[in-house]
Design a protein around this motif. Structure first.
Motif, PDB file in Angstrom:
ATOM      1  N   LEU A   1       0.830  -1.205   0.000  1.00 18.95           N
ATOM      2  CA  LEU A   1       0.000   0.000   0.000  1.00 18.95           C
ATOM      3  C   LEU A   1       0.865   1.256   0.000  1.00 18.95           C
ATOM      4  CD1 LEU A   1      -2.857  -0.855   2.563  1.00 18.95           C
ATOM      5  CD2 LEU A   1      -3.029  -0.749   0.062  1.00 18.95           C
ATOM      6  N   THR A   2       1.966   1.220   0.753  1.00 22.82           N
ATOM      7  CA  THR A   2       2.870   2.370   0.806  1.00 22.82           C
ATOM      8  C   THR A   2       3.459   2.655  -0.571  1.00 22.82           C
ATOM      9  OG1 THR A   2       3.459   1.760   3.088  1.00 22.82           O
ATOM     10  CG2 THR A   2       4.870   3.365   1.979  1.00 22.82           C
ATOM     11  N   GLY A   3       3.937   1.607  -1.222  1.00 27.45           N
ATOM     12  CA  GLY A   3       4.505   1.776  -2.556  1.00 27.45           C
ATOM     13  C   GLY A   3       3.490   2.283  -3.553  1.00 27.45           C
ATOM     14  N   ALA A   4       2.267   1.751  -3.485  1.00 31.54           N
ATOM     15  CA  ALA A   4       1.221   2.180  -4.416  1.00 31.54           C
ATOM     16  C   ALA A   4       0.829   3.636  -4.182  1.00 31.54           C
ATOM     17  CB  ALA A   4      -0.004   1.274  -4.273  1.00 31.54           C
ATOM     18  N   ALA A   5       0.752   4.048  -2.910  1.00 30.60           N
ATOM     19  CA  ALA A   5       0.376   5.422  -2.591  1.00 30.60           C
ATOM     20  C   ALA A   5       1.458   6.401  -3.042  1.00 30.60           C
ATOM     21  CB  ALA A   5       0.128   5.555  -1.085  1.00 30.60           C
ATOM     22  N   LEU A   6       2.713   6.061  -2.787  1.00 29.81           N
ATOM     23  CA  LEU A   6       3.807   6.922  -3.249  1.00 29.81           C
ATOM     24  C   LEU A   6       3.819   7.023  -4.768  1.00 29.81           C
ATOM     25  CD1 LEU A   6       6.633   5.766  -0.787  1.00 29.81           C
ATOM     26  CD2 LEU A   6       5.693   8.097  -0.965  1.00 29.81           C
ATOM     27  N   GLY A   7       3.481   5.916  -5.410  1.00 29.56           N
ATOM     28  CA  GLY A   7       3.431   5.919  -6.867  1.00 29.56           C
ATOM     29  C   GLY A   7       2.394   6.870  -7.429  1.00 29.56           C
ATOM     30  N   ARG A   8       1.357   7.162  -6.665  1.00 24.43           N
ATOM     31  CA  ARG A   8       0.306   8.075  -7.135  1.00 24.43           C
ATOM     32  C   ARG A   8       0.795   9.518  -7.200  1.00 24.43           C
ATOM     33  NH1 ARG A   8      -5.528   7.845  -5.074  1.00 24.43           N
ATOM     34  NH2 ARG A   8      -5.803   8.529  -7.227  1.00 24.43           N
ATOM     35  N   VAL A   9       1.889   9.822  -6.507  1.00 28.19           N
ATOM     36  CA  VAL A   9       2.465  11.182  -6.576  1.00 28.19           C
ATOM     37  C   VAL A   9       3.877  11.118  -7.161  1.00 28.19           C
ATOM     38  CG1 VAL A   9       1.073  12.293  -4.803  1.00 28.19           C
ATOM     39  CG2 VAL A   9       3.059  10.955  -4.116  1.00 28.19           C
ATOM     40  N   ASN A  10       4.048  10.128  -8.044  1.00 27.65           N
ATOM     41  CA  ASN A  10       5.318   9.951  -8.767  1.00 27.65           C
ATOM     42  C   ASN A  10       6.502   9.701  -7.837  1.00 27.65           C
ATOM     43  OD1 ASN A  10       4.068  10.433 -11.329  1.00 27.65           O
ATOM     44  ND2 ASN A  10       4.081  12.634 -10.847  1.00 27.65           N
ATOM     45  N   GLY A  11       6.232   9.046  -6.731  1.00 24.16           N
ATOM     46  CA  GLY A  11       7.292   8.695  -5.794  1.00 24.16           C
ATOM     47  C   GLY A  11       7.481   7.194  -5.738  1.00 24.16           C
ATOM     48  N   LYS A  12       8.440   6.787  -4.947  1.00 22.63           N
ATOM     49  CA  LYS A  12       8.673   5.367  -4.720  1.00 22.63           C
ATOM     50  C   LYS A  12       9.313   5.199  -3.352  1.00 22.63           C
ATOM     51  CE  LYS A  12      12.981   5.600  -7.418  1.00 22.63           C
ATOM     52  NZ  LYS A  12      13.758   4.989  -8.533  1.00 22.63           N
ATOM     53  N   ILE A  13       9.328   3.959  -2.872  1.00 23.24           N
ATOM     54  CA  ILE A  13       9.851   3.713  -1.535  1.00 23.24           C
ATOM     55  C   ILE A  13      11.341   4.018  -1.463  1.00 23.24           C
ATOM     56  CG2 ILE A  13      10.323   1.880   0.143  1.00 23.24           C
ATOM     57  CD1 ILE A  13       7.567   0.738  -0.486  1.00 23.24           C
ATOM     58  N   GLU A  14      12.078   3.657  -2.496  1.00 31.41           N
ATOM     59  CA  GLU A  14      13.509   3.944  -2.513  1.00 31.41           C
ATOM     60  C   GLU A  14      13.751   5.450  -2.430  1.00 31.41           C
ATOM     61  OE1 GLU A  14      17.530   3.079  -5.216  1.00 31.41           O
ATOM     62  OE2 GLU A  14      15.526   2.626  -6.016  1.00 31.41           O
ATOM     63  N   GLY A  15      14.540   5.855  -1.456  1.00 33.26           N
ATOM     64  CA  GLY A  15      14.880   7.256  -1.297  1.00 33.26           C
ATOM     65  C   GLY A  15      13.863   8.072  -0.521  1.00 33.26           C
ATOM     66  N   SER A  16      12.741   7.456  -0.124  1.00 32.98           N
ATOM     67  CA  SER A  16      11.718   8.201   0.609  1.00 32.98           C
ATOM     68  C   SER A  16      11.973   8.131   2.110  1.00 32.98           C
ATOM     69  CB  SER A  16      10.324   7.631   0.298  1.00 32.98           C
ATOM     70  OG  SER A  16      10.215   6.304   0.807  1.00 32.98           O
ATOM     71  N   LYS A  17      11.392   9.111   2.824  1.00 37.34           N
ATOM     72  CA  LYS A  17      11.418   9.057   4.286  1.00 37.34           C
ATOM     73  C   LYS A  17      10.059   8.578   4.768  1.00 37.34           C
ATOM     74  CE  LYS A  17      11.741  11.480   8.649  1.00 37.34           C
ATOM     75  NZ  LYS A  17      11.811  12.764   9.399  1.00 37.34           N
ATOM     76  N   ILE A  18      10.062   7.521   5.570  1.00 34.13           N
ATOM     77  CA  ILE A  18       8.818   6.948   6.083  1.00 34.13           C
ATOM     78  C   ILE A  18       8.765   7.144   7.594  1.00 34.13           C
ATOM     79  CG2 ILE A  18       7.492   4.829   6.412  1.00 34.13           C
ATOM     80  CD1 ILE A  18       8.631   3.811   3.771  1.00 34.13           C
ATOM     81  N   ALA A  19       7.661   7.738   8.054  1.00 34.44           N
ATOM     82  CA  ALA A  19       7.427   7.924   9.485  1.00 34.44           C
ATOM     83  C   ALA A  19       6.482   6.826   9.956  1.00 34.44           C
ATOM     84  CB  ALA A  19       6.818   9.293   9.753  1.00 34.44           C
ATOM     85  N   MET A  20       7.001   5.904  10.764  1.00 38.93           N
ATOM     86  CA  MET A  20       6.181   4.834  11.305  1.00 38.93           C
ATOM     87  C   MET A  20       5.637   5.251  12.664  1.00 38.93           C
ATOM     88  SD  MET A  20       8.231   1.295  10.468  1.00 38.93           S
ATOM     89  CE  MET A  20       6.947   0.335  11.294  1.00 38.93           C
ATOM     90  N   LEU A  21       4.319   5.208  12.807  1.00 42.87           N
ATOM     91  CA  LEU A  21       3.676   5.565  14.066  1.00 42.87           C
ATOM     92  C   LEU A  21       3.193   4.294  14.760  1.00 42.87           C
ATOM     93  CD1 LEU A  21       1.659   8.762  13.064  1.00 42.87           C
ATOM     94  CD2 LEU A  21       4.050   8.522  13.728  1.00 42.87           C
ATOM     95  N   GLY A  22       3.900   3.921  15.829  1.00 41.98           N
ATOM     96  CA  GLY A  22       3.550   2.721  16.590  1.00 41.98           C
ATOM     97  C   GLY A  22       4.490   1.584  16.311  1.00 41.98           C
ATOM     98  N   TRP A  23       5.088   1.069  17.390  1.00 39.38           N
ATOM     99  CA  TRP A  23       5.949  -0.106  17.273  1.00 39.38           C
ATOM    100  C   TRP A  23       5.357  -1.298  18.019  1.00 39.38           C
ATOM    101  CZ3 TRP A  23       9.657  -1.115  13.964  1.00 39.38           C
ATOM    102  CH2 TRP A  23      10.487  -2.219  14.173  1.00 39.38           C
ATOM    103  N   ALA A  24       4.695  -1.033  19.153  1.00 33.18           N
ATOM    104  CA  ALA A  24       4.049  -2.097  19.922  1.00 33.18           C
ATOM    105  C   ALA A  24       2.979  -2.759  19.063  1.00 33.18           C
ATOM    106  CB  ALA A  24       3.430  -1.535  21.194  1.00 33.18           C
TER     107      ALA A  24
END
Length: 480
Positions: A338-361
């Motif tokens: 889902l992350t890759g698909a969403a970034l792709g909608r704004v001409n982005g990709k996972i490589e080189g992106s900054k991802i903020a993860m909310l929640g580890w537990a």
């Protein structure tokens, strides 16, 4: 005199249970020890904890009446302070004190070394059982609370105890299995209010275990059975919960594919009630974590392999329980997709992106980060070339992962915000403040726990995707 009569005689001579030991000061052992100590039926409770570099700090904390468990555990800190002040509970690393006790419980983790080969890692549990065996005295009760492969109590545990002590189970001492049934965030209440499954290797062992647990129950009652039946009960109830979650997760994936909202469908299914109707349906999400659900299916499967009869089952058919595990293990992968698909909608990709993860537990408003689904997601994202930062208000530390407490720092400059845990802090997230922190015209947000209102974020220019939200996942992007 037969074995049962001999054990009954020894137990009668010893008298009521007064002194109890709890081995394993974790999510199960700490609240159990506190409740035993708070009962007027018992005189003293010892909690046993190794003085190791990783967890030895718990000893001093507990002896000050402080809980080493973070997150929200209503009443636990207060109860610990009470029983320590009363002199009824203390924590020690001196296992020789086991010899002074009437009953000992073991609440030690039992992970799997290799789930495919059905090989459990019983190393820590065996060490605990050996420590009990070394100091075991006639008339003592030993109870395994750890979730274990069916038949473990009457085979492995019995053999180690007998070998170490020179005593005979069911003749010189009582042996039982009474599995824990707790959830973080409600530990004390669960122990008191849930029915307690108790299974001894014989009648006197079962009755002695019933005597141990009855005083700490409020609403709950004791359900007696054999040790093996108790082992199957525990592994099966967690396996069924995992199966139910997998069914909800698969339904969410189907709803995404069909462009509809899984929560509408879930509400519809759940609405059918009446005599003889059972439509209980759990919630989909970013994945299943924790110590229990991620491995108890394999204990149950291994128990079948160790069974006394040949299993009659459809030829070449995969176990539905193991398949459920595969579905739940897939959900972090789906979050990644889902992350890759969403970034792709704004001409982005996972490589080189900054991802903020909310929640580890793995569970909301808790510090329980055992086997979290957030971990495989982070691993995949880093392997794909992303810069990943993790925020969690409760988890203090995790091996090889930096957990940040400043959510602003994590969100600053992020291309994608990914919600993995339903902590209450995340329900009030503002699209305006997140958008300002990210500095993106169309920041990506992936909701794995149905935490945010998608329309609010879509209207603010976010690219939204959520588990089971087929009705929203292809929304038009509003240019800002």
């Amino acid at each position: 005199m037969n074995n049962s009569n001999k054990l009954e005689s020894i137990l009668r001579e010893r008298g009521p249970i007064k002194k109890i030991g709890v081995i394993g000061m974790g999510y199960v052992g700490i609240p159990a020890a506190a409740l035993f100590a708070d009962s007027d039926k018992f005189d003293h409770v010892l909690g046993f904890q190794r003085a190791s570099s990783s967890s030895g700090y718990k000893i001093n904390m507990l002896n000050r009446g402080e809980s080493p468990l973070k997150g929200e555990e209503p009443g636990l800190e207060e109860l610990l302070a009470k029983v320590v002040k009363a002199g009824k509970f203390e924590c020690t690393s001196d296992f020789s004190k086991i010899a002074e006790l009437d009953a000992v419980t073991l609440a030690i983790q039992t992970p799997f070394a290799d789930s495919k080969a059905l090989e459990p890692d019983f190393g820590a549990l065996k060490d605990g059982i050996r420590n009990v065996g070394k100091y075991l005295q006639p008339g003592m009760l030993v109870v395994l609370e750890s979730t274990i492969t069916p038949r473990t109590t009457d085979t492995m545990a019995r053999e180690i105890l007998e070998q170490e002590s020179g005593l005979v189970a069911g003749e010189d001492f009582a042996l039982a299995h009474a599995p824990e049934r707790v959830m973080v965030g409600r530990l004390l209440r669960n122990i008191q209010e849930h029915d307690r499954i108790v299974g001894g290797i014989d009648g006197p062992s079962t009755q002695r275990a019933v005597e141990l647990y009855t005083p700490v129950l409020t609403k709950g009652k004791v359900i007696s059975m054999t040790a093996t039946a108790a082992e199957v009960t525990k592994t099966a109830e967690n396996t069924f919960r995992d199966l139910q979650i997998a069914a909800a997760n698969q339904l969410a994936l189907y709803c995404e594919a069909m462009g509809i909202n899984v929560y509408d469908v879930r509400a519809g299914i759940d609405s059918l009630k009446g005599e003889g109707i059972t439509r209980a349906i759990l919630w989909p999400g970013a994945g299943v974590g924790g110590h229990c659900l991620t491995k108890d299916t394999y204990h149950l499967e291994r128990g079948v392999k160790l069974g006394t009869e040949q299993l009659d089952y459809p030829a070449d058919a995969e176990s539905i329980y193991v398949l459920a595990r595969r579905v739940n293990d897939f959900m972090p992968v789906h979050m990644f997709n889902l992350t890759g698909a969403a970034l792709g909608r704004v001409n982005g990709k996972i490589e080189g992106s900054k991802i903020a993860m909310l929640g580890w537990a793995f569970i909301n408003d808790s510090d329980d980060a055992r086997n979290p689904p957030s971990e495989p997601y982070r691993d995949m994202a880093i392997e794909a070339g992303a810069d990943v930062m993790v925020h969690d208000p409760h988890v203090l530390q995790y091996p090889d992962v930096e957990i940040h407490k400043d959510i602003g720092k994590v969100l600053k400059g992020a291309d994608a915000v990914v919600i993995f845990t339903g902590h209450k802090e995340y329900f009030g997230l503002s699209p305006e403040s997140i958008r300002e922190l990210t500095g993106r015209d169309n920041p990506v947000i992936i909701d794995g726990r149905n935490v945010i209102n998608p329309d609010m974020f879509i209207d603010a220019g976010f690219v939204y995707k959520g588990i089971g939200r087929g009705d929203k996942n292809q929304h038009p992007i509003k240019k800002q």
